[in-house]
Enzyme design. Structure first.
Site, PDB file in Angstrom:
ATOM      1  CG  HIS A  11     -66.613  -8.800 -29.480  1.00 30.99           C
ATOM      2  ND1 HIS A  11     -66.188  -9.045 -28.196  1.00 30.99           N
ATOM      3  CD2 HIS A  11     -66.061  -7.620 -29.837  1.00 30.99           C
ATOM      4  CE1 HIS A  11     -65.405  -8.063 -27.788  1.00 30.99           C
ATOM      5  NE2 HIS A  11     -65.314  -7.179 -28.766  1.00 30.99           N
ATOM      6  CD  GLU A  13     -66.243 -11.243 -19.938  1.00 29.02           C
ATOM      7  OE1 GLU A  13     -66.602 -10.460 -19.047  1.00 29.02           O
ATOM      8  OE2 GLU A  13     -66.036 -12.468 -19.737  1.00 29.02           O
ATOM      9  N   GLY A  14     -64.481 -10.772 -24.280  1.00 27.38           N
ATOM     10  CA  GLY A  14     -63.144 -11.311 -24.511  1.00 27.38           C
ATOM     11  C   GLY A  14     -62.338 -11.289 -23.222  1.00 27.38           C
ATOM     12  CB  ALA A  15     -59.073 -12.811 -22.369  1.00 28.16           C
ATOM     13  CB  SER A  24     -57.559  -1.628 -29.595  1.00 29.28           C
ATOM     14  OG  SER A  24     -57.434  -0.855 -30.746  1.00 29.28           O
ATOM     15  NE  ARG A  62     -62.236  -7.804 -29.461  1.00 34.80           N
ATOM     16  CZ  ARG A  62     -61.123  -7.280 -29.945  1.00 34.80           C
ATOM     17  NH1 ARG A  62     -60.119  -8.066 -30.313  1.00 34.80           N
ATOM     18  NH2 ARG A  62     -60.987  -5.965 -30.051  1.00 34.80           N
ATOM     19  CD  GLU A  89     -63.637  -1.480 -30.334  1.00 33.79           C
ATOM     20  OE1 GLU A  89     -64.115  -0.615 -31.102  1.00 33.79           O
ATOM     21  OE2 GLU A  89     -64.205  -1.860 -29.291  1.00 33.79           O
ATOM     22  NE  ARG A 116     -64.183   3.033 -21.703  1.00 35.79           N
ATOM     23  CZ  ARG A 116     -65.271   2.713 -21.016  1.00 35.79           C
ATOM     24  NH1 ARG A 116     -65.611   3.409 -19.948  1.00 35.79           N
ATOM     25  NH2 ARG A 116     -66.049   1.727 -21.412  1.00 35.79           N
ATOM     26  CG  HIS A 188     -65.056  -5.071 -32.709  1.00 33.61           C
ATOM     27  ND1 HIS A 188     -64.315  -5.958 -31.968  1.00 33.61           N
ATOM     28  CD2 HIS A 188     -64.933  -5.478 -34.003  1.00 33.61           C
ATOM     29  CE1 HIS A 188     -63.756  -6.852 -32.768  1.00 33.61           C
ATOM     30  NE2 HIS A 188     -64.121  -6.577 -34.008  1.00 33.61           N
ATOM     31  N   GLY A 189     -67.807  -2.803 -30.047  1.00 32.68           N
ATOM     32  CA  GLY A 189     -68.526  -1.706 -29.419  1.00 32.68           C
ATOM     33  C   GLY A 189     -68.477  -0.421 -30.222  1.00 32.68           C
ATOM     34  CG  ASN A 190     -65.562   2.358 -29.732  1.00 31.54           C
ATOM     35  OD1 ASN A 190     -66.220   3.312 -29.340  1.00 31.54           O
ATOM     36  ND2 ASN A 190     -64.696   1.735 -28.955  1.00 31.54           N
TER      37      ASN A 190
END
Length: 258
Positions: A11, A13-15, A24, A62, A89, A116, A188-190
């Site tokens: 996604h 960028e989130g806040a 998460s 997101r 995530e 991470r 999501h990234g993960n």
């Protein structure tokens, strides 16, 4: 020989991405930059000639907002969007809400990288006293899952993300691709890294070095058995992509919070 194409997308960028905090399962909307990233991604995919038949997202805003913005930029708003918590995530447990750089200062960069990026290290469980516990577990979206709320994760390693994602991939996503549908997974990234590990056969050690920046589409070309026939391709300006990757990798480095 390439038979199918699949696009994975972390996604926009989130806040909390901007603030370098573990987001998460806390529900966050996209930042202004994240909205632009998603729109730019949609325009790029349109230029590349993509016509999606189906989009899969998590149940976090997101991820869903990114999918909507991508489809709008492509003029494909009508394409069905299917949501599942199994694409959420990674659950960072007790680390949720904490600043990565502050933690690196406190615990050391090696420990934060282990939390991470490692494959099978689970962070500390989220406790009921955690400031975001009720916000997550009282959220109505988690009554829609295919497991009881009390059986949802309290923290996850990347291995555990893959364990909960793989059944959904096998039963819901893969069959659609094998029907010839062009699929976008906006997640999501993960969850994207876990799926890449499965599809590409990445080792437990090497997955730590796989970095996906926000808003950059990842193109996979797959054979009949949904195995990649060539290396994954991050689409877009390669210099900007490398800068974005470095930015993500630097998030876990120690520096005084300002």
């Amino acid at each position: 020989m390439s038979k199918y194409k699949l696009v994975l997308l972390r996604h926009g960028e989130g806040a909390w991405n901007k603030e370098n905090r573990f987001c998460s399962w806390v529900d966050q909307k996209l930042s202004e930059d994240g909205v632009k990233e998603a729109q730019d991604c949609g325009r790029l995919l349109k230029q590349q000639g993509y016509k999606f038949d189906l989009v899969f997202t998590s149940i976090l805003s997101r991820s869903i907002q990114t999918a909507w913005l991508v489809l709008e930029a492509m003029g494909q708003e009508w394409v069905p969007v299917v949501k599942s918590w199994r694409l959420n995530e990674r659950h960072y447990g007790g680390l949720i809400g904490l600043n990565r750089a502050e933690m690196a200062l406190q615990h050391g960069e090696g420990k934060v990288k282990l939390w991470r990026r490692s494959y099978d290290v689970t962070p500390p469980l989220i406790e009921e006293s955690h400031p975001y516990f009720l916000e997550i577990y009282n959220d109505r979206r988690y009554t829609t899952c295919d497991v009881a709320k009390e059986n949802l994760p309290r923290a996850e390693s990347l291995k555990e993300v893959l364990d909960r994602l793989l059944p959904y991939w096998s039963s819901n996503v893969a069959p659609e691709i094998q029907k010839g549908k062009t699929v976008l997974i906006s997640a999501h990234g993960n969850s994207c890294r876990a799926l890449l590990k499965h599809l590409e056969g990445i080792s437990d050690e090497d997955i730590a070095n796989v970095t996906l920046p926000t808003g950059i589409p990842v193109q996979l070309e797959l054979d009949d058995n949904l195995k990649p026939v060539k290396p994954r391709q991050l689409l877009g300006d390669q210099a900007k992509i490398q800068a974005a990757i470095k930015k993500v990798e630097d998030q876990g480095k120690a520096k005084q919070a300002t």
